[in-house]
Design an enzyme around this catalytic site. Sequence first.
Site, PDB file in Angstrom:
ATOM      1  N   GLU A  85      -0.228  -1.713   4.971  1.00 39.63           N
ATOM      2  CA  GLU A  85       0.066  -1.913   5.840  1.00 39.63           C
ATOM      3  C   GLU A  85       0.239  -0.830   7.453  1.00 39.63           C
ATOM      4  O   GLU A  85       0.404  -0.744   8.488  1.00 39.63           O
ATOM      5  CB  GLU A  85       1.775  -2.614   6.016  1.00 39.63           C
ATOM      6  N   GLU A  86      -0.695   0.056   6.185  1.00 43.17           N
ATOM      7  CA  GLU A  86      -0.106   1.862   7.155  1.00 43.17           C
ATOM      8  C   GLU A  86      -1.726   1.886   7.565  1.00 43.17           C
ATOM      9  O   GLU A  86      -1.778   3.259   7.903  1.00 43.17           O
ATOM     10  CB  GLU A  86      -0.278   3.148   5.488  1.00 43.17           C
ATOM     11  N   ASP A 104       0.456  -1.368   0.084  1.00 38.41           N
ATOM     12  CA  ASP A 104      -0.282  -0.319  -0.259  1.00 38.41           C
ATOM     13  C   ASP A 104       0.858   1.355   0.149  1.00 38.41           C
ATOM     14  O   ASP A 104       1.687   1.365   0.140  1.00 38.41           O
ATOM     15  CB  ASP A 104      -1.007  -0.064   1.078  1.00 38.41           C
ATOM     16  N   HIS A 134       7.154   9.507   4.414  1.00 35.07           N
ATOM     17  CA  HIS A 134       6.390   9.850   4.633  1.00 35.07           C
ATOM     18  C   HIS A 134       5.973  11.700   4.047  1.00 35.07           C
ATOM     19  O   HIS A 134       4.997  12.199   3.874  1.00 35.07           O
ATOM     20  CB  HIS A 134       5.104   9.644   5.862  1.00 35.07           C
ATOM     21  N   ARG A 144      18.550  -5.835  14.980  1.00 38.37           N
ATOM     22  CA  ARG A 144      18.224  -5.934  16.410  1.00 38.37           C
ATOM     23  C   ARG A 144      17.343  -6.505  17.539  1.00 38.37           C
ATOM     24  O   ARG A 144      16.937  -7.668  16.285  1.00 38.37           O
ATOM     25  CB  ARG A 144      17.652  -5.232  17.024  1.00 38.37           C
TER      26      ARG A 144
END
Length: 388
Positions: free
Chosen positions: A131-132, A73, A354, A170
């Site tokens: 996903e957003e 998306d 963004h 991580r």
Amino acid sequence: MNWSILEEQMVSYRRHFHQYPEISHEEVKTREFIRRELESLGLKPFSFTGKDIVVDLQGANPGKVAAIRADMDALPVEEETGLPFASKNKGTMHACGHDGHMAILLGLIHFFKKHQHKLNGTIRFIFQHAEETVPGGANEIVANQGLAGVDGIFGYHLWQPLPLGTIGVRQGPVMAGADKFTIRIIGKGGHGSMPNETIDPTLIASLAIIQIHTIISRSLHPLAQAVVSIGELKSGTTYNVIPDSATLSGTVRQFSTEVSMQIHKRLDEILHGLSVSYSSEYELDYTYGDSAVVNDAELYSLVKEKAAKLFGKEKIVEIKPQLGSEDFSYYTNCIPGMYTFIGVGKEDTQYGHHHPKFDIDETMMVPAVQLLSEAVIEFLHKGEESCE
């Protein structure tokens, strides 16, 4: 593998996706483009939700199942990059790098298709929708048994905050959980010249904002990692009228459900106290969103080892937990997963994710394929428990 030819193909994919972005839950043409590409390779794509598109590639030898996920998306952002392949869909833009993520996953499919005869086990390639949004498309895929029989999953992000050519890894919590809240303060409106006859919701909302920003510093343990931010405040329609109500909304970022619940409780206490003090009423809508993404220890070690071998130890960055959220957490809540950051930042890079002028460095797509392919091949030779 001829990496230059694959890079050319991935750049072509990425620029196509960039020109034709689609927002969450509306990735129709994107999905159909991917479907055609997969079918042209002799593959049989399918879907768990009707919005995602998935394909399984079975190796010549039996073995485990690994999944790799890319998000499809775009964002409701008006592009300002001036690129020759800028968005043709007004008000919509791939301002986060998902266009590159899809291109990388297609590149991985090309790679593994070419080496299918040497492959142990099965690889599931997931092109995920939405996903957003909160909750995201990953939740729907998991709910529809998209991970049944899968032993481990890999995700990745082209990441502007990391220097170009570096790999961010991580172990443990790596992306924060994200909640959303909306508050409606209900007062009594009236003329601005007679505030004594009103219950001013704008004033109460302002006081609420000040007190909400003390939650982190005064209500949570000093070592708890969390953020509360107010992003929206709406009150009134003209300068000399005190309105009947005010609405504010914000986000909570955290790394544990316990912290989420504590912040929710404290929000309610603050609002209740203000309503008693000012004779107002309130409505609190708190949505528990994506949980934190937690990287599996063994997969972390595997990816780190492969990255050091491919690019050198000096290119490995042990990143701090990111307070941005990712619905990849729905996968890592179920099976071992590893979410890796691919550095695309440059010294002259001014625009982050963004932003209307955000762009990625396409030269990092081949290294991403090299790293993920090595990691997946190694993973398929090791034993893991699957999650139904």
